[in-house]
Motif scaffolding. Structure first.
Motif, PDB file in Angstrom:
ATOM      1  N   UNK A 110       0.841  -1.203   0.000  1.00 30.28           N
ATOM      2  CA  UNK A 110       0.000   0.000   0.000  1.00 30.28           C
ATOM      3  C   UNK A 110       0.870   1.245   0.000  1.00 30.28           C
ATOM      4  N   UNK A 111       1.904   1.251   0.833  1.00 30.72           N
ATOM      5  CA  UNK A 111       2.815   2.399   0.862  1.00 30.72           C
ATOM      6  C   UNK A 111       3.474   2.582  -0.499  1.00 30.72           C
ATOM      7  N   UNK A 112       3.999   1.500  -1.062  1.00 33.51           N
ATOM      8  CA  UNK A 112       4.674   1.595  -2.353  1.00 33.51           C
ATOM      9  C   UNK A 112       3.711   2.058  -3.441  1.00 33.51           C
ATOM     10  N   UNK A 113       2.488   1.555  -3.413  1.00 33.20           N
ATOM     11  CA  UNK A 113       1.480   1.930  -4.408  1.00 33.20           C
ATOM     12  C   UNK A 113       1.181   3.423  -4.352  1.00 33.20           C
ATOM     13  N   UNK A 114       0.931   3.930  -3.159  1.00 32.98           N
ATOM     14  CA  UNK A 114       0.500   5.320  -3.016  1.00 32.98           C
ATOM     15  C   UNK A 114       1.661   6.280  -3.247  1.00 32.98           C
ATOM     16  N   UNK A 115       2.821   5.972  -2.687  1.00 32.96           N
ATOM     17  CA  UNK A 115       3.971   6.892  -2.797  1.00 32.96           C
ATOM     18  C   UNK A 115       4.625   6.773  -4.171  1.00 32.96           C
ATOM     19  N   UNK A 116       4.426   5.628  -4.845  1.00 33.63           N
ATOM     20  CA  UNK A 116       4.977   5.469  -6.179  1.00 33.63           C
ATOM     21  C   UNK A 116       6.400   4.969  -6.213  1.00 33.63           C
ATOM     22  N   UNK A 117       6.804   4.195  -5.191  1.00 37.60           N
ATOM     23  CA  UNK A 117       8.180   3.706  -5.132  1.00 37.60           C
ATOM     24  C   UNK A 117       8.195   2.199  -5.340  1.00 37.60           C
TER      25      UNK A 117
END
Length: 776
Positions: A496-503
């Motif tokens: 979820x973090x990677x998806x939203x932040x784009x990393x």
């Protein structure tokens, strides 16, 4: 993938099959579990357990044990007598027995010694004198006043721990005017979690006045609170760390006596102490699924529509309350979905017995009652001459509706579950058409996505909080007290973090749960993690993303609303060549504030009525299921095997397909275990099979082929549209099997587990009564 799966808004990671981030460590043997940990000067803790089911402790002589070389501490119940329990309203458990022992295996003393052999010799040197008391092993006998109640706080001198009475609508009138009435009396043996890792705790009281406890727990926060309450230390002086956990399924969600004892022994000695329970001790601790008897009565009108439920549940609690108050409510209220029930009456009673305590187990409170309800609905379909799928479809709860007891239903794709399971299984060409000994059956399910009612928090306190921290290296550290117990929640949080932040996913590092640095979350139970942690994580990630976009806007001169998130880059939407890399945006944002931090929190919306127990079973969303099982039975021996299972499940949007599919497969295995043979086998108060050799968990070759059909619409409040997929997938397994057995040989399964000898007796009874089935 189901042919009816809805079209989704595209995502980069979520919705795919994401390998678990801890997978390489686990498969290589490098993952750290509690028993892998060692501390300098560590002592071995051991527990002395009562050989009697109900006995007053006349005296405990520990002098010889204390005098033995190599023994550093001996504890009895008088040292730490403060009662505790997972629910604040039922604190009736003590770390060590106080006054009397309440079951065979109750802990009466504990020692800490240099090594295992010395600890065992110390236990053997302890002399306990018991005055035997009446043993209560029958729930029916506990409904009336008894000579010596197991606990002081009971109903009218009986052993009844909790009674629930609920009535909505006019049940009597509904039954009086019914065209058809069905009654099922179900009986269910107690079931143990059977997790791979036994119970284990390491505690270290250090000279700086702090206590650190590492434990295989599902809810570090509950353990943190209990250690504070029983040991008398301020919470800020206690640190709880959760290493990897080798399975829980509810059995590690209570604060448990050995955890408190281990910490107490460390405080007494000033040395680190480890307690590793063997498999027999783990069975004695139990907290597994409650043995239950229930009476389910359902009234139908002439069109086959449900008019009323009238349910009575008698629940065996064992020696302690545990989650029992919740269990007593859930055995009624979780019978409501996935159908419209305009009139509802329920009486539930949970009774103490002198057996190991029962508590929460996967699909807590919903499994046994669902089997009885689904059996009753199949009986009704046969009487009406209506296909079981059609009868269920006729009664399905619609989306955006409210049940008679004020459950708020948001999204439901139950009808799609029905249609997909029917299509994929080839139902119309098989039902009642397969040869004698072969059958196909339908079972449906309904479960919560987290409890709306946090046990210990005030209504204004978030149920989950997530912190993110990013420094110049670009790694994103994620802190949260949610407990990954093998279900893949750490991977989901990182994704979820990677998806939203784009990393890239490998930039996100989930920090192991540690109460010193992890914000409070109420742990891994009630299928709450994906929904509640997922929402909190998304909010935290959006906060971090917004900081990076603002920095990009300042550097590029383009307003934030014209920027977009790409992979490892933030760019102008109409001029993608203009933008910053992730690291460039990060370093620009850090120029004024240093390391970036972001926080997200989630609290479920207010819901439920004002009547007593109104919040029991309320949840921000519910999962739905329709399973079809195909079985083969040998009518000469009663031996049967599940051959195929089609599992249509509505979890909203599946965020990690690998995890969802694994949860469904594992749930089916666990459900088949309860159906086919798993049972806590007692002779009076004595547990006869406290070992995995005798406790019959299904082997791999007993598993059917499984086709998983994920068909849910996005839930409007779930993270990216997701709902639970951890516990609900178990429930439909049992009735699908039972109804398939009936289709195969004409025997109704109302007592579980269904072993071959029971099924053979059922076939013989049917034949003796002259009831033919498929020409036999």
């Amino acid at each position: 993938m189901s042919s009816a799966e809805p079209v989704r808004t595209p995502t980069r990671l979520l919705g795919s099959r994401i390998p678990y981030i801890e997978g390489p460590l686990k498969v290589s043997g490098r993952a750290t579990y509690t028993d892998d940990l060692r501390r300098p000067g560590m002592l071995v803790g051991r527990l002395l357990r009562s050989p009697h089911a109900h006995a007053r402790l006349r005296s405990i002589d520990v002098s010889a044990a204390r005098a033995m070389p190599g023994v550093h501490a001996v504890l009895t119940g008088d040292r730490y007598p403060t009662p505790f329990g997972v629910l604040p309203i039922t604190h009736d458990e003590t770390a060590l027995a106080v006054g009397k022992a309440r079951y065979i295996g109750d802990i009466v003393a504990a020692v800490a010694a240099d090594d295992e052999l010395t600890a065992e010799r110390a236990l053997a040197a302890i002399r306990v004198e018991y005055d035997l008391l009446p043993e209560y092993t029958d729930t029916h006998g506990g409904l009336v006043p008894v000579a010596e109640p197991i606990h002081a706080r009971v109903k009218d001198g009986s052993n009844v721990q909790k009674e629930v009475l609920q009535h909505f609508g006019d049940v009597e009138a509904a039954f009086a005017g019914a065209a058809e009435r069905v009654h099922v009396h179900g009986r269910y043996a107690g079931v143990n979690h059977g997790f791979t890792e036994p119970l284990v705790t390491l505690a270290d009281a250090t000279p700086d006045g702090r206590l650190t406890v590492w434990s295989a727990t599902q809810v570090p926060h509950y353990l943190h609170r209990t250690l504070h309450e029983v040991l008398g230390l301020p919470m800020h002086r206690i640190r709880v760390v959760k290493p990897e956990v080798g399975g829980g399924f509810g059995g590690k969600s209570d604060p448990l006596p050995h955890e408190v004892i281990c910490a107490a022994l460390s405080l007494e000695t000033g040395r680190p102490v480890k307690i590793l329970c063997d498999r027999e001790e783990t069975f004695y601790t139990n907290h597994g699924r409650h043995p239950t008897e229930n009476d389910v009565r359902i009234a139908f009108d002439a069109e086959g529509r449900i008019r009323a439920y009238d349910i009575d549940a008698l629940i065996e609690g064992g020696a302690w309350s545990s989650f029992g108050t919740v269990t007593t409510y859930y055995n009624g209220v979780l019978s409501m979905g996935p159908y419209k029930v305009p009139n509802f009456r329920y009486r539930g009673r949970r009774v103490y017995t002198n057996k190991p305590p029962n508590g929460a187990m996967r699909a807590h409170g919903g499994t046994n009652i669902r089997h009885s309800v689904e059996t009753a609905i199949d009986i009704a379909a046969e009487r009406f001459g209506i296909d079981p799928f059609d009868l269920r479809d006729r009664n399905a709860l619609p989306p955006n509706s409210t049940t008679v007891n004020d459950f708020r239903i948001t999204s439901t794709s139950f009808r799609r579950c029905l249609s997909e399971a029917r299509r994929a299984s080839g139902w119309d060409g098989k039902f009642r058409r397969l040869p004698y000994g072969r059958g196909i059956g339908l079972g449906c399910g309904f479960y919560i996505s987290g409890s709306n009612s946090p046990i210990h928090f005030t209504p204004k306190m978030p149920q989950c909080t997530v912190h993110l921290k990013v420094d110049m290296d670009g790694g994103i550290a994620v802190h949260c007290m949610q407990a990954d117990i093998g279900q893949g929640s750490n991977t989901l949080m990182a994704a979820i973090v990677a998806e939203v932040v784009g990393v890239d996913l490998d930039r996100v590092h989930v920090i192991p749960v540690d109460t010193d640095v992890s914000p409070v979350d109420i742990g891994s139970y009630s299928s709450r993690v994906t929904f509640m942690m997922g929402n909190a994580t998304r909010k935290a990630a959006e906060s971090l993303r917004d900081q990076l976009l603002k920095a990009t806007s300042r550097v590029t001169g383009h307003p934030v609303e014209r920027l977009r998130v790409a992979t490892e880059r933030y760019e102008v939407a109409h001029r993608p060549e203009v933008g910053l890399s992730y690291l460039e945006a990060l370093h620009a944002a850090m120029e004024t504030q240093g390391a970036l931090v972001a926080t997200g929190a989630y609290s479920s919306p207010p819901m439920g009525g004002t009547f007593k127990g109104a919040r029991a079973g309320t949840a921000p969303a519910y999962s739905f299921a329709a399973y079809v099982a195909e079985v083969e039975v040998d009518p000469e021996t009663g031996v049967y095997r599940p051959e195929r299972m089609w599992a249509a499940f509505d979890c909203g949007r599946p965020l990690n397909r690998l995890a969802v599919e694994g949860q469904i497969q594992g749930s089916i295995h666990m459900g088949l275990g309860q159906f086919m043979g798993e049972a806590m086998d007692y002779r009076g108060a004595r547990l006869m099979n406290p070992a995995l050799l005798d406790y019959k968990i299904p082997m791999p070759q007993q598993m059917p082929e499984i086709e998983i059909l994920l068909v849910g619409d996005d839930d409007p409040e779930g993270p990216f549209g997701a709902k639970e997929a951890g516990e609900g997938p178990l429930i439909a397994t049992l009735p699908a099997m039972g109804n398939a057995i009936y289709d195969a040989v004409g025997v109704r399964c109302v007592e579980l587990p269904l072993t071959p000898d029971k099924l053979l007796r059922g076939i013989e009874r049917r034949e003796a009564e002259g009831r033919a089935w498929k020409g036999h």
